[in-house]
Design a protein around this motif. Structure first.
Motif, mmCIF file in Angstrom:
data_model
loop_
_atom_site.group_PDB
_atom_site.id
_atom_site.type_symbol
_atom_site.label_atom_id
_atom_site.label_comp_id
_atom_site.label_asym_id
_atom_site.label_seq_id
_atom_site.Cartn_x
_atom_site.Cartn_y
_atom_site.Cartn_z
ATOM 1 N N TRP A 137 5.825 72.719 92.224
ATOM 2 C CA TRP A 137 6.844 74.831 91.986
ATOM 3 C C TRP A 137 6.487 75.898 91.748
ATOM 4 C CZ3 TRP A 137 10.457 74.566 87.061
ATOM 5 C CH2 TRP A 137 11.343 76.307 86.507
ATOM 6 N N PHE A 138 6.445 76.526 92.703
ATOM 7 C CA PHE A 138 5.902 78.479 92.291
ATOM 8 C C PHE A 138 6.380 78.801 92.340
ATOM 9 C CE2 PHE A 138 3.883 76.837 96.548
ATOM 10 C CZ PHE A 138 2.449 77.143 96.300
ATOM 11 N N TYR A 139 6.174 79.801 91.038
ATOM 12 C CA TYR A 139 7.234 80.702 90.077
ATOM 13 C C TYR A 139 7.080 81.983 89.760
ATOM 14 C CZ TYR A 139 9.235 81.222 85.003
ATOM 15 O OH TYR A 139 10.210 81.601 84.300
ATOM 16 N N PRO A 140 7.504 83.237 90.175
ATOM 17 C CA PRO A 140 7.124 84.226 90.526
ATOM 18 C C PRO A 140 7.437 84.695 89.196
ATOM 19 C CG PRO A 140 8.999 83.258 92.705
ATOM 20 C CD PRO A 140 8.833 82.496 91.127
ATOM 21 N N SER A 141 6.342 85.439 89.209
ATOM 22 C CA SER A 141 7.015 85.804 87.315
ATOM 23 C C SER A 141 5.752 87.242 87.780
ATOM 24 C CB SER A 141 6.295 85.538 86.337
ATOM 25 O OG SER A 141 6.319 86.060 84.920
ATOM 26 N N ALA A 142 6.672 88.578 86.934
ATOM 27 C CA ALA A 142 6.146 89.894 86.316
ATOM 28 C C ALA A 142 4.597 90.467 86.122
ATOM 29 C CB ALA A 142 6.963 90.661 86.123
ATOM 30 N N SER A 143 3.879 90.120 86.280
ATOM 31 C CA SER A 143 1.850 90.499 85.492
ATOM 32 C C SER A 143 2.101 90.664 84.004
ATOM 33 C CB SER A 143 1.800 91.242 86.362
ATOM 34 O OG SER A 143 1.586 91.243 87.912
ATOM 35 N N ASP A 144 3.091 91.382 83.697
ATOM 36 C CA ASP A 144 3.022 91.877 82.734
ATOM 37 C C ASP A 144 3.950 90.192 81.100
ATOM 38 O OD1 ASP A 144 5.261 92.122 83.198
ATOM 39 O OD2 ASP A 144 5.768 94.187 82.369
ATOM 40 N N ARG A 145 4.651 89.500 82.375
ATOM 41 C CA ARG A 145 5.196 88.237 81.390
ATOM 42 C C ARG A 145 4.413 87.218 81.787
ATOM 43 N NH1 ARG A 145 10.805 90.344 84.447
ATOM 44 N NH2 ARG A 145 10.774 92.400 83.462
ATOM 45 N N GLU A 146 4.698 86.441 80.965
ATOM 46 C CA GLU A 146 3.322 84.822 80.805
ATOM 47 C C GLU A 146 4.687 83.588 80.740
ATOM 48 O OE1 GLU A 146 1.460 82.859 82.213
ATOM 49 O OE2 GLU A 146 0.738 84.537 82.096
ATOM 50 N N PRO A 147 5.002 83.457 81.519
ATOM 51 C CA PRO A 147 6.852 82.167 81.004
ATOM 52 C C PRO A 147 6.508 81.033 80.373
ATOM 53 C CG PRO A 147 6.071 81.996 83.634
ATOM 54 C CD PRO A 147 4.901 83.682 82.513
ATOM 55 N N GLU A 148 6.785 81.317 79.522
ATOM 56 C CA GLU A 148 6.975 79.310 79.060
ATOM 57 C C GLU A 148 7.449 78.880 79.931
ATOM 58 O OE1 GLU A 148 8.649 78.793 74.608
ATOM 59 O OE2 GLU A 148 7.248 80.886 74.457
ATOM 60 N N LEU A 149 6.959 77.419 80.053
ATOM 61 C CA LEU A 149 7.000 76.489 81.240
ATOM 62 C C LEU A 149 7.268 75.185 80.766
ATOM 63 C CD1 LEU A 149 3.873 76.665 83.323
ATOM 64 C CD2 LEU A 149 5.685 78.166 83.789
ATOM 65 N N PRO A 150 8.375 74.654 81.293
ATOM 66 C CA PRO A 150 8.778 73.421 80.778
ATOM 67 C C PRO A 150 7.404 72.255 80.439
ATOM 68 C CG PRO A 150 9.971 73.591 82.981
ATOM 69 C CD PRO A 150 9.231 74.407 82.572
ATOM 70 N N GLU A 151 7.327 71.501 79.355
ATOM 71 C CA GLU A 151 6.689 70.891 79.241
ATOM 72 C C GLU A 151 6.360 69.640 80.223
ATOM 73 O OE1 GLU A 151 4.358 68.072 75.819
ATOM 74 O OE2 GLU A 151 5.962 69.632 75.031
ATOM 75 N N ALA A 152 7.197 69.164 80.643
ATOM 76 C CA ALA A 152 7.844 68.252 81.607
ATOM 77 C C ALA A 152 7.315 68.457 83.374
ATOM 78 C CB ALA A 152 9.115 67.307 81.382
#
Length: 374
Positions: free
Chosen positions: A347-362
């Motif tokens: 799964w490729f998850y695009p995110s703006a450089s100034d944000r670090e998303p919390e990913l689903p642990e599973a």
């Protein structure tokens, strides 16, 4: 006095006669066209729009206005006779003599992926004395595809190599060193050991050996651009489509069959994006056109409803990629279910450089966050 009155009457008659002639004949043998270039362009590339006016009659047109509008994301610049608000409005003025043909070429830059059309132009002409105006609308049909600019292949390749490791080795997404398929142009991501020095010396350009893949028959790419946030992630959605284009191009260049599906709505067909598996450059052209026509101003369709059945169809030798800039519950649940069935994926998850998303642990080990500048 009588002489002056006579001259005035004659002048009035001439004015009335020429006005009547222009009202009846100004459109006769007048051909006006507005057309984009035949070739599609990519985001950021330059395109052309041609206006052609041909007056095949003896009656000259001292003033002819050609008006049209198109999408504001085609950047023509602040040229004279133009105005940009919610649309780009153009108003060009021509002086056309008898039997004359005029061609004007307007340069623009494709500011954003899309499918752009011009469906109608308005013509405004005047008589010789500019005292009356004649107006007519004319249907035209010209279209332009602005393809999404594929995400950088080299960066994508490095990301795939870093992530795939054990998972893709199990699925045999590795070149078979004993099965030779041909020679192609060197790309920045290629291993120097794959260079064919004999072919390089002969052509003067770097060439590399192409190897077949041992058992990978096809790749499936699914993208989910659902965006229910109050503040829309427009840049992340566009990056999703660029990554999809890059993945398709990467695998098609290797001779692998590629299919691509997504819940973006096609502005022409009003259906979710769907391209069945096929190989070759024609497949890439089909994918580019489909991605260009996705209308992000329309709500995305329900991903699970449209693609769950297709997703769980078994296909030996197929690997699946997902691209999504959000992690809505139903989508995450679907991927957890897919993973529980022992189906490997990325799964490729695009995110703006100034944000670090919390990913689903599973699913964390299956996700690669693609940072980009907004």
């Amino acid at each position: 006095m009588i002489k002056l009155l006579g001259i005035g009457i004659i002048g009035l008659l001439l004015f009335v006669i020429q006005k009547s002639i222009y009202e009846r004949l100004w459109q006769k043998s007048l051909y006006v066209s507005v057309s984009f270039g035949k070739e599609p362009i990519f985001e950021g590339e330059q395109g052309e729009l041609k206006e052609i006016i041909e007056n095949r009659k003896r009656l000259p047109l001292s003033m002819l206005k050609v008006k049209f509008k198109t999408d504001r994301h085609l950047n023509f610049g602040n040229e004279k006779g133009s105005r940009t608000t919610d649309q780009y409005y153009r108003n060009d003025i021509f002086r056309i003599g008898s039997g004359e043909r005029v061609t004007r070429t307007l340069k623009f830059r494709g500011g954003r992926r899309g499918y752009y059309t011009i469906d109608e132009i308005s013509l405004v002409a005047s008589d010789l004395f500019f005292l009356s105006q004649m107006v007519a609308d004319q249907k035209v049909k010209t279209e332009l595809y602005v393809y999404p600019r594929p995400y950088d292949d080299a960066r994508l390749r490095r990301s795939l190599i870093r992530m795939n490791g054990e998972m893709l080795s199990r699925r045999h997404l590795l070149e078979d060193p004993f099965e030779y398929r041909g020679i192609r142009e060197y790309q920045p991501y290629d291993d120097m050991r794959s260079i064919n020095w004999k072919a390089t010396a002969k052509t003067g350009d770097f060439k590399v050996n192409q190897k077949n893949y041992t058992s990978l028959k096809s790749v499936r790419i699914f993208f989910n651009i659902q965006d229910d946030n109050i503040l829309k992630k427009e840049a992340a959605v566009e990056m999703t489509l660029r990554i999809a284009a890059a993945l398709c191009r990467l695998f098609l260049q290797q001779g692998i069959q590629v299919s691509c599906y997504g819940n973006g709505v096609d502005i022409v067909t009003h259906s979710p994006f769907s391209v069945s598996p096929k190989a070759g450059q024609g497949q890439m052209d089909t994918i580019y056109r489909g991605l260009a026509r996705i209308d992000t101003s329309q709500p995305a369709t329900d991903f699970r409803e449209h693609f769950e059945e297709l997703l769980f169809r078994k296909s030996q030798g197929t690997f699946t990629y997902f691209i999504a800039p959000n992690q809505y519950d139903d989508f995450v649940e679907l991927l957890v279910k897919y993973q529980a069935s022992d189906n490997p994926f990325l799964w490729f998850y695009p995110s703006a450089s100034d944000r670090e998303p919390e990913l689903p642990e599973a699913l964390e080990r299956y996700i690669d966050v693609v940072h980009f500048e907004e």
